[in-house]
Design a protein around this motif. Sequence first.
Motif, PDB file in Angstrom:
ATOM      1  N   GLY A 166      65.212  61.316  67.550  1.00 54.49           N
ATOM      2  CA  GLY A 166      64.395  62.351  68.181  1.00 54.49           C
ATOM      3  C   GLY A 166      63.292  61.783  69.070  1.00 54.49           C
ATOM      4  O   GLY A 166      62.584  60.853  68.681  1.00 54.49           O
ATOM      5  N   ILE A 167      63.152  62.375  70.241  1.00 56.30           N
ATOM      6  CA  ILE A 167      62.067  61.999  71.154  1.00 56.30           C
ATOM      7  C   ILE A 167      60.729  62.386  70.516  1.00 56.30           C
ATOM      8  O   ILE A 167      59.743  61.648  70.583  1.00 56.30           O
ATOM      9  N   THR A 168      60.728  63.555  69.866  1.00 56.68           N
ATOM     10  CA  THR A 168      59.505  64.033  69.205  1.00 56.68           C
ATOM     11  C   THR A 168      59.207  63.191  67.972  1.00 56.68           C
ATOM     12  O   THR A 168      58.047  62.905  67.674  1.00 56.68           O
TER      13      THR A 168
ATOM     14  N   ALA B  79      61.921  68.676  70.244  1.00 57.48           N
ATOM     15  CA  ALA B  79      61.286  68.850  71.552  1.00 57.48           C
ATOM     16  C   ALA B  79      60.962  70.312  71.825  1.00 57.48           C
ATOM     17  O   ALA B  79      60.023  70.608  72.565  1.00 57.48           O
TER      18      ALA B  79
ATOM     19  N   LYS C 254      73.645  62.448  71.730  1.00 55.13           N
ATOM     20  CA  LYS C 254      73.292  63.883  71.794  1.00 55.13           C
ATOM     21  C   LYS C 254      74.391  64.661  72.510  1.00 55.13           C
ATOM     22  O   LYS C 254      74.256  65.045  73.675  1.00 55.13           O
TER      23      LYS C 254
ATOM     24  N   SER D  61      68.773  71.172  64.112  1.00 57.78           N
ATOM     25  CA  SER D  61      68.361  70.812  65.480  1.00 57.78           C
ATOM     26  C   SER D  61      66.972  70.172  65.463  1.00 57.78           C
ATOM     27  O   SER D  61      66.167  70.386  66.353  1.00 57.78           O
ATOM     28  N   ASN D  62      66.723  69.376  64.403  1.00 57.01           N
ATOM     29  CA  ASN D  62      65.416  68.723  64.287  1.00 57.01           C
ATOM     30  C   ASN D  62      65.477  67.590  63.269  1.00 57.01           C
ATOM     31  O   ASN D  62      66.416  67.510  62.486  1.00 57.01           O
TER      32      ASN D  62
ATOM     33  N   ARG E 174      66.884  58.567  76.770  1.00 54.73           N
ATOM     34  CA  ARG E 174      67.921  58.909  75.784  1.00 54.73           C
ATOM     35  C   ARG E 174      69.194  59.410  76.470  1.00 54.73           C
ATOM     36  O   ARG E 174      70.309  59.110  76.033  1.00 54.73           O
TER      37      ARG E 174
ATOM     38  N   GLU F  73      69.181  65.289  58.451  1.00 59.36           N
ATOM     39  CA  GLU F  73      68.229  65.926  59.373  1.00 59.36           C
ATOM     40  C   GLU F  73      68.465  67.430  59.352  1.00 59.36           C
ATOM     41  O   GLU F  73      69.351  67.924  58.648  1.00 59.36           O
TER      42      GLU F  73
HETATM   43  N1  PLP Z   1      68.219  66.199  65.285  1.00 60.44           N
HETATM   44  C1  PLP Z   1      69.118  67.014  65.848  1.00 60.44           C
HETATM   45  C2  PLP Z   1      70.457  67.187  65.210  1.00 60.44           C
HETATM   46  C3  PLP Z   1      68.794  67.715  67.034  1.00 60.44           C
HETATM   47  O1  PLP Z   1      69.695  68.533  67.601  1.00 60.44           O
HETATM   48  C4  PLP Z   1      67.507  67.550  67.601  1.00 60.44           C
HETATM   49  C5  PLP Z   1      67.106  68.237  68.835  1.00 60.44           C
HETATM   50  O2  PLP Z   1      67.837  68.925  69.481  1.00 60.44           O
HETATM   51  C6  PLP Z   1      66.590  66.691  66.963  1.00 60.44           C
HETATM   52  C7  PLP Z   1      66.991  66.022  65.814  1.00 60.44           C
HETATM   53  C8  PLP Z   1      65.200  66.481  67.502  1.00 60.44           C
HETATM   54  O3  PLP Z   1      65.222  65.652  68.635  1.00 60.44           O
HETATM   55  P1  PLP Z   1      64.132  65.799  69.795  1.00 60.44           P
HETATM   56  O4  PLP Z   1      62.800  65.573  69.138  1.00 60.44           O
HETATM   57  O5  PLP Z   1      64.478  64.723  70.741  1.00 60.44           O
HETATM   58  O6  PLP Z   1      64.268  67.174  70.337  1.00 60.44           O
END
Ligand code: PLP
Length: 284
Positions: free
Chosen positions: A206-208, A244, A148, A183-184, A50, A180
Amino acid sequence: RTVYVNGDYLPEGDAKISIFDRGFLMADGVYEVTSVLGGKLIDFEGHAVRLKRSLDELEMAEPCSKEELLEIHRKLVALNEIEEGLVYLQVTRGSDGDRDFVFPSADTKPTIVLFTQNKPGLADSPAAKKGAKIISIEDIRWGRRDIKTVQLLYPSMGKMMAKKAGADDAWMIEDGHVTEGTSNNAYFVKNGVIVTRPLSNDILHGITRKAVLRMAEEAQMKIEERLFTIEEAKEADEAFTTSASAFVMPVVEIDGVALGDGTPGPITKRLREIYLEESMNAAI
Ligand code: PLP
């Protein structure tokens, strides 16, 4: 704490960045946050892929190879003796020594910074046992949320709006649909079906999210990737977020409305367990 800046490992107080760095002046930079469990990196590969995509989308040079990146992550985890915690990585466009809207020449060196955060109890978190209360707010971010970037002022304000309202976090709404969390990524579960917004430029990939959806599918759970409203989520049996740094986080209340019996739901809890077990087994 030892940090990494442009090739050097330094005590955090000795690290220096130019005041002309475009990351500082214009939020012209990207980042990744990788979890550490049992002293090992969770899904490093996903984050590295990513990062490359974010850099490409912004026509920014790669500061180093993936192999070097892995080595820096591992060295910082070892030097700072992190068993459970995070590695934060940031790459900014650097600067040619002045402020200008035009990008500096292509041979300008990007600035790369990494640091660790020690978070004992990250996996066995009390917050995850309780579940999060969320509020909904308008999504007024820019149109490339798939990149990101370090442009995090509105998500940060959203988190503050949640805190002031006595909640833990906020989900954002655009054109009547949930995008969303601050931060997730956001999900609800109704009649055994997991619903989440499909990937586009409107949300971070999201990676997760990717890992959890794969694991849910392998566990024969039903998934629907589609737009959804906050009203639908409020009437759900369960809801959760993924990231994550918080893995699968149960959501137990939306805009003051309790979901189900107001405690983390069974599908959410199972997904958190599966995610933690599988990712720790695959950690490097
Ligand atoms: N959405 C947003 C706006 C984020 O800032 C984040 C993580 O920082 C995510 C989703 C989740 O992404 P990841 O699972 O890669 O942490």
